[in-house]
Design an enzyme around this catalytic site. Structure first.
Site, PDB file in Angstrom:
ATOM      1  CB  SER A  97      -0.953  -0.052   1.198  1.00 45.88           C
ATOM      2  OG  SER A  97      -1.984   0.887   1.074  1.00 45.88           O
TER       3      SER A  97
ATOM      4  CG  ASP B 182      -7.251  -2.864  -2.902  1.00 46.25           C
ATOM      5  OD1 ASP B 182      -7.973  -2.164  -2.177  1.00 46.25           O
ATOM      6  OD2 ASP B 182      -6.011  -2.892  -2.814  1.00 46.25           O
TER       7      ASP B 182
ATOM      8  CG  HIS C 131      -5.820  -2.435   0.671  1.00 45.99           C
ATOM      9  ND1 HIS C 131      -5.202  -1.958  -0.469  1.00 45.99           N
ATOM     10  CD2 HIS C 131      -5.175  -1.851   1.714  1.00 45.99           C
ATOM     11  CE1 HIS C 131      -4.240  -1.128  -0.136  1.00 45.99           C
ATOM     12  NE2 HIS C 131      -4.199  -1.047   1.191  1.00 45.99           N
TER      13      HIS C 131
END
Length: 232
Positions: free
Chosen positions: A113, A171, A203
């Site tokens: 991320s 996601d 995610h």
């Protein structure tokens, strides 16, 4: 120098966590999914923790983040001041490895991320001499300084580090389309790499993606003769 003081590692990987997380939590996440550490005996895996600072998407609350964002959106502008502050941390992390005898071309940076975005900044804006970069569930802002750096890059594009991007198809926090757009934008600027969509993945990290990452790291940072001799 006695044989007991021979350096154990011949390569390093710096793995940046996502926003609000810590290096220790990321390590435990990897161990939970794999049931073990990464199987890379000659590679030192480093899990640093971001500083505690105000994070605008959380209404200015304190959080462990590498840099501040105006919003979590590919169309948002980067906060250059915040980015420059985290660059100092990155430079020190890399210098620590160099000081311990690891050459730049035996260092990979990567992350999950926000950590993946920082890794892309590290490898294509700060230090293009690294061995490679990976970004899991990550994206760059459309007007990122990374693209500007690559456009002004004087070195041949075939000398730039290889990229591995992995992204969950489901996601909802960082849509797959943002990751793919980032990858294609980097490709247009000469970056060679692979983009792997992950089926049935939100995610998050998955065991399958970590195994793919482990294989990729081993290809980029194979054992040296000294690593093999140290095992004999």
């Amino acid at each position: 120098m006695s044989t007991s003081t021979i350096r154990k590692y011949s390569a390093s990987v710096i793995f940046f966590h996502g926003s609000g997380d810590t290096g220790q939590n990321l390590l435990e996440w990897v161990r939970f999914l794999l049931g073990r550490d990464f199987n890379l005996a000659h590679v030192k895996i480093i899990y640093p923790t971001a500083p505690m600072q105000k994070y605008t998407p959380l209404n200015g609350q304190l959080s462990t983040v590498w840099f501040d964002r105006r919003s979590v959106n590919i169309a948002a502008l980067e906060s250059k001041k915040s980015m420059s502050q985290c660059y100092d941390i990155v430079h020190q992390l890399i210098q620590n490895e160099v000081d311990h005898g690891i050459p730049l071309n035996r260092i990979i940076v990567g992350g999950f991320s926000m950590g993946g975005a920082l890794a892309l900044h590290t490898c294509y804006h700060l230090n293009t001499g690294l061995a490679g970069v990976f970004a899991h569930s990550s994206f760059l802002n459309r007007k990122s300084v990374v693209y500007e750096s690559l456009e002004n890059q004087k070195a041949p594009t075939n000398t730039l580090p290889e990229l591995l991007m992995l992204h969950g198809e489901r996601d909802t926090l960082v849509p797959l389309e943002w990751g793919l757009e980032t990858f294609e934008s980097l490709q247009k600027l000469g970056i060679v790499g692979t983009f792997t969509p992950l089926k049935n993945t939100l995610h998050e990290l998955k065991k399958r993606s970590l195994l793919d990452l482990e294989d990729w790291i081993l290809k980029k940072l194979p054992p040296l003769s000294m690593d093999i001799s140290n095992k004999l």
